[in-house]
Design a protein around this motif. Structure first.
Motif, mmCIF file in Angstrom:
data_model
loop_
_atom_site.group_PDB
_atom_site.id
_atom_site.type_symbol
_atom_site.label_atom_id
_atom_site.label_comp_id
_atom_site.label_asym_id
_atom_site.label_seq_id
_atom_site.Cartn_x
_atom_site.Cartn_y
_atom_site.Cartn_z
ATOM 1 N N LYS A 38 9.196 4.617 7.036
ATOM 2 C CA LYS A 38 8.962 4.417 5.604
ATOM 3 C C LYS A 38 9.732 5.419 4.739
ATOM 4 O O LYS A 38 10.032 5.133 3.574
ATOM 5 C CB LYS A 38 7.469 4.500 5.303
ATOM 6 N N ASN A 39 10.059 6.568 5.316
ATOM 7 C CA ASN A 39 10.783 7.586 4.556
ATOM 8 C C ASN A 39 12.290 7.350 4.509
ATOM 9 O O ASN A 39 13.000 8.044 3.791
ATOM 10 C CB ASN A 39 10.499 8.970 5.157
ATOM 11 N N GLN A 40 12.754 6.381 5.285
ATOM 12 C CA GLN A 40 14.178 6.071 5.323
ATOM 13 C C GLN A 40 14.497 4.713 4.701
ATOM 14 O O GLN A 40 15.607 4.207 4.858
ATOM 15 C CB GLN A 40 14.676 6.102 6.782
ATOM 16 N N LEU A 41 13.534 4.125 4.011
ATOM 17 C CA LEU A 41 13.761 2.825 3.391
ATOM 18 C C LEU A 41 14.808 2.920 2.289
ATOM 19 O O LEU A 41 14.699 3.751 1.391
ATOM 20 C CB LEU A 41 12.459 2.279 2.791
ATOM 21 N N GLU A 42 15.798 2.043 2.368
ATOM 22 C CA GLU A 42 16.796 2.002 1.302
ATOM 23 C C GLU A 42 16.229 1.300 0.075
ATOM 24 O O GLU A 42 16.500 1.676 -1.066
ATOM 25 C CB GLU A 42 18.057 1.281 1.793
ATOM 26 N N HIS A 43 15.445 0.262 0.340
ATOM 27 C CA HIS A 43 14.757 -0.466 -0.737
ATOM 28 C C HIS A 43 13.329 -0.736 -0.285
ATOM 29 O O HIS A 43 13.064 -0.877 0.915
ATOM 30 C CB HIS A 43 15.459 -1.784 -1.054
ATOM 31 N N ASP A 97 0.852 -1.177 0.000
ATOM 32 C CA ASP A 97 0.000 0.000 0.000
ATOM 33 C C ASP A 97 0.899 1.242 0.000
ATOM 34 O O ASP A 97 1.738 1.384 0.892
ATOM 35 C CB ASP A 97 -0.888 -0.007 1.247
ATOM 36 N N PRO A 98 0.766 2.127 -0.989
ATOM 37 C CA PRO A 98 1.634 3.313 -1.057
ATOM 38 C C PRO A 98 1.602 4.191 0.197
ATOM 39 O O PRO A 98 2.527 4.970 0.429
ATOM 40 C CB PRO A 98 1.088 4.076 -2.272
ATOM 41 N N GLN A 99 0.566 4.068 1.008
ATOM 42 C CA GLN A 99 0.514 4.842 2.246
ATOM 43 C C GLN A 99 1.590 4.384 3.236
ATOM 44 O O GLN A 99 1.987 5.140 4.124
ATOM 45 C CB GLN A 99 -0.861 4.718 2.898
ATOM 46 N N GLY A 100 2.035 3.136 3.103
ATOM 47 C CA GLY A 100 3.112 2.627 3.947
ATOM 48 C C GLY A 100 2.738 2.485 5.406
ATOM 49 O O GLY A 100 3.621 2.451 6.275
ATOM 50 N N ASN A 101 1.460 2.344 5.718
ATOM 51 C CA ASN A 101 1.052 2.266 7.120
ATOM 52 C C ASN A 101 1.522 0.989 7.803
ATOM 53 O O ASN A 101 1.850 1.005 8.995
ATOM 54 C CB ASN A 101 -0.473 2.379 7.223
ATOM 55 N N ALA A 102 1.559 -0.114 7.079
ATOM 56 C CA ALA A 102 2.039 -1.360 7.674
ATOM 57 C C ALA A 102 3.522 -1.255 8.012
ATOM 58 O O ALA A 102 3.994 -1.835 8.997
ATOM 59 C CB ALA A 102 1.792 -2.540 6.734
ATOM 60 N N THR A 103 4.259 -0.511 7.202
ATOM 61 C CA THR A 103 5.683 -0.295 7.465
ATOM 62 C C THR A 103 5.866 0.502 8.749
ATOM 63 O O THR A 103 6.649 0.122 9.636
ATOM 64 C CB THR A 103 6.327 0.450 6.280
#
Length: 255
Positions: A53-58, A40-46
Motif C-alpha cells: 500500500k505504501n508503493q501505490l502509484e495511484h 478503507d484508509p488503513q489499506g488492509n485489503a490492499t
C-alpha cells in the motif's frame, strides 16, 4: 450482470476486510471478472491482496480527486482479481470531500466507466459511518453485511440498517441488503448459537447459509499477502468462502 456490492459494518473486527478479499478471490476462481475497491484508509485489503500500500502509484484517493479509475487499477497477481488500492492518503481525501458539492456521488461516478469491465465490484468500506462509507453505499447495488455472532452484534446491525435506509431514501433508491454473513463462528459457543438463531428469525431471506468459521489460517493469510484460497485452499475458511461465492451466484441465477 455487473453487480456492485459494498461490504460494510459500522462495527470493527467483524471480518469485513477478510470477507472482501476472500469473496473477491473466490468469485475470481469461478471465472468471474472481479474488481476489489479498497475504500478503507488503513489499506488492509490492499496488503492482504499482496500489494504494498505504501508503493501505490495511484489509489482510491486519486479516483476521488478525479483521476480516471481505469488508470488507478492494478492486477492483484496470484489473488486473481483487479484492485483499486488504498492507503493513508484516503484520509486526506475524506477531509477534502467534506467541502465539495455532491460529495456522496464521487465513487459512483468514478466507477461508471470501468463497470462494464467486471462482473463483480466489491467495495471494502471503513468500519465507521463517514463520507467514504456513504460514497460506497451510493455507488452500490447491494450491501453485504459480515456480522460476528456476539452480544452487541444485533445492536450495531440495527444502526447500519437505518443508515442503509437513509441512503436509499436520499441518494440510491435501488440500494438493498444483499446478504448478512455470519463470520468467526464457533458452534461450541452458546452465545454464538443464540445470536445465529436470532439472525435466522430476523433475516430469513437475507441471511446466507454459508457460515465463515473461526479459523487460524484465515487470520494468517493476510500477513502473507494472499487470500485464503491461495494460502491454504484446503482449509475450512477457504471452503466456506467458496460456498459463499457459490451461494451468491445461485441466488442471482448465474450458475
Amino acid at each position: 450482470m455487473r453487480k456492485i456490492y459494498a461490504v460494510t459494518n459500522q462495527k470493527g473486527g467483524v471480518g469485513k476486510t477478510t470477507t472482501s478479499v476472500n469473496l473477491a478471490a473466490s468469485l475470481a476462481a469461478t471465472g468471474r471478472r472481479v474488481l476489489l475497491v479498497d475504500f478503507d484508509p488503513q489499506g488492509n485489503a490492499t496488503t492482504a491482496s499482496g500489494v504494498d500500500k505504501n508503493q501505490l502509484e495511484h489509489s482510491s484517493a486519486d479516483v476521488l480527486a478525479g483521476e480516471p479509475a481505469r488508470s488507478c487499477i492494478v492486477h492483484a497477481g496470484v489473488a486473481g482479481y483487479d484492485l483499486l488500492g488504498a492507503n493513508g492518503a484516503l484520509t486526506v481525501s475524506e477531509v477534502e470531500l467534506m467541502s465539495q458539492p455532491k460529495r456522496e456521488f464521487r465513487l459512483r461516478d468514478a466507477l461508471a466507466a470501468p463497470t462494464d469491465d467486471y462482473d463483480y465490484i466489491l467495495i471494502d468500506c471503513p468500519p465507521t459511518l463517514n463520507t467514504l462509507t456513504v460514497n460506497a453505499l451510493v455507488a452500490a447495488h447491494g450491501v453485504i453485511i459480515p456480522i460476528q455472532c456476539e452480544y452487541f452484534a444485533l445492536e450495531g446491525l440495527s444502526s447500519l440498517l437505518q443508515t442503509v435506509e437513509r441512503v436509499r431514501q436520499s441518494a440510491n433508491p435501488g440500494l438493498r441488503v444483499e446478504g448478512v454473513l455470519r463470520t468467526m463462528f464457533d458452534p461450541r459457543n452458546n452465545l454464538a448459537l443464540d445470536v445465529s438463531r436470532q439472525l435466522v428469525l430476523h433475516f430469513e431471506k437475507e441471511l446466507y447459509e454459508a457460515v465463515i468459521p473461526r479459523n487460524v489460517t484465515l487470520a494468517e493469510a493476510p500477513s502473507h499477502g494472499m487470500p485464503i484460497l491461495q494460502y491454504d485452499k484446503h482449509s475450512r475458511g477457504s471452503r466456506a468462502y467458496l460456498e459463499l461465492a457459490g451461494e451468491m451466484l445461485t441466488r442471482e441465477g448465474a450458475v
